[in-house]
Design a protein around this motif. Sequence first.
Motif, mmCIF file in Angstrom:
data_model
loop_
_atom_site.group_PDB
_atom_site.id
_atom_site.type_symbol
_atom_site.label_atom_id
_atom_site.label_comp_id
_atom_site.label_asym_id
_atom_site.label_seq_id
_atom_site.Cartn_x
_atom_site.Cartn_y
_atom_site.Cartn_z
ATOM 1 N N ASP A 122 0.762 -1.203 0.037
ATOM 2 C CA ASP A 122 0.162 0.020 0.138
ATOM 3 C C ASP A 122 0.798 1.240 -0.016
ATOM 4 O O ASP A 122 1.676 1.394 0.981
ATOM 5 C CB ASP A 122 -0.893 -0.030 1.159
ATOM 6 N N HIS A 185 -2.029 2.164 9.256
ATOM 7 C CA HIS A 185 -2.731 0.959 9.593
ATOM 8 C C HIS A 185 -1.917 -0.052 9.600
ATOM 9 O O HIS A 185 -1.009 -0.256 8.623
ATOM 10 C CB HIS A 185 -4.184 0.696 8.799
ATOM 11 N N HIS A 192 -6.252 -3.639 6.160
ATOM 12 C CA HIS A 192 -6.364 -2.787 6.904
ATOM 13 C C HIS A 192 -6.486 -3.306 8.535
ATOM 14 O O HIS A 192 -7.552 -3.736 8.897
ATOM 15 C CB HIS A 192 -7.379 -1.736 6.953
ATOM 16 N N THR A 216 1.287 0.800 7.661
ATOM 17 C CA THR A 216 1.516 2.036 6.823
ATOM 18 C C THR A 216 1.891 3.410 7.730
ATOM 19 O O THR A 216 1.521 3.366 8.899
ATOM 20 C CB THR A 216 0.410 2.271 6.076
ATOM 21 N N GLU A 218 1.051 7.271 6.474
ATOM 22 C CA GLU A 218 0.340 7.994 5.323
ATOM 23 C C GLU A 218 -0.334 9.238 5.729
ATOM 24 O O GLU A 218 -1.583 9.561 5.577
ATOM 25 C CB GLU A 218 -0.758 7.050 4.707
ATOM 26 N N GLU A 249 2.280 7.953 1.092
ATOM 27 C CA GLU A 249 2.188 6.717 2.019
ATOM 28 C C GLU A 249 3.345 5.616 1.746
ATOM 29 O O GLU A 249 3.715 5.441 0.654
ATOM 30 C CB GLU A 249 0.737 6.120 1.788
#
Length: 275
Positions: A122, A185, A192, A216, A218, A249
Motif C-alpha cells: 500500500d 494502519h 487494514h 503504513t 500515510e 504513504e
Amino acid sequence: MTHYVAAAAKGADRRTGAIKLHDASDFVAMHEAGQVTASVLDALADIVQPGVSTEAIDAFAHDAIVAAGAVPANIGYRGYAHTSCISINHVVCHGIPGPRTLKDGDIVNIDLTSIVDGWHGDSSRMYLVGDVSVKARRLVDVTYECLMRGIEQARPGNRLGDIGHAIQQHAERHRYGVVRDFVGHGVGRVYHDAPDVLHYGRPGTGPELKPGMIFTIEPMINAGRPDVKMLDDGWTAVTRDRSLSAQFEHSIGITETGCEIFTTSPTGRHRPPYA
Ligand code: MF3
Ligand code: CO
Ligand code: CO
C-alpha cells in the motif's frame, strides 16, 4: 527475529485487536508486493499530464498491476470499484477516478495497493501537473518530509506516538494542519489491520514498536485547517476550508535496527519533480 508470535498462529487473515509480528519470509513477501505498487507509481509519473482523465490513469494502474501478476486490492474493497484513489487539490483522500481531466497547476495524490501472494503493498505519492505554484509545491515537499520524519522514528523501542509526534511537529512548524480523521494502519495479509497509526501525538506514548510489526504511515497534511468533510459519494474526503491537501504513504516493517520500507521507488521517483 526473536520474540515474535507467528502471524499464522494469530489468524493472519483476520483483523484482531492484536498487533501481529511477522517473520523474515513475511518481510520478503511484503517487499514483493510493495515493489509492484512502487513500480506502478513510478510509471504513473509519465502518465500524469494536463488533459488526462483520472479514469484513464486508473485504467493504466489497473493494467500495470495485473500485468505484474498482482491483484488490485481496492476493487471490491467495501464496495469500492476502482484500482486507485486519485485525490486532486483540496481532496484529502479516496478521490474516485472518473471523467475529470487534470489541469495545469493541479497537485494529485495517487494511492494504490497491489496484492501479491496474499500480501498487500500500500503506497501513495503526489504528482505535479504542469506548472504548480510555489505554495502548492511547498505543501507537497513538507508532506513528503513529514512521512520521512515519521519513518525515521520507526525503530524498536520507540513508540507509535514518536512517529505521530515527529509528523505533527514538522507540519505545524509550517502552519499546516494534520488530518485526524484518517490514519495509517497495520498491513500484511490483512489490508487494514491493527494498529491505527496516528499522524499526530505525544512522544513516548502508544504501543511500543517491535521487530516484525508491519504498518503504513500515510500523513494527510492540509495547507489550512485539519478538518475534513465527506462528499455524498460516501468516499471522497475534502478539506472543510477548501485548502489544498497532500499525502504520501509507505508500507514499512520494523526490523531489529530500524525499519525496511517495502514501497520504496525502484527508480528514485520518491517525490516530485520526477525526472
Ligand atoms: N489505500 C488506502 C489506504 O491507504 C485505502 C483505499 S480504500 C479504497 O489505506 F477503497 F478507497 F480504495
Ligand atoms: Co494505507
Ligand atoms: Co493507500
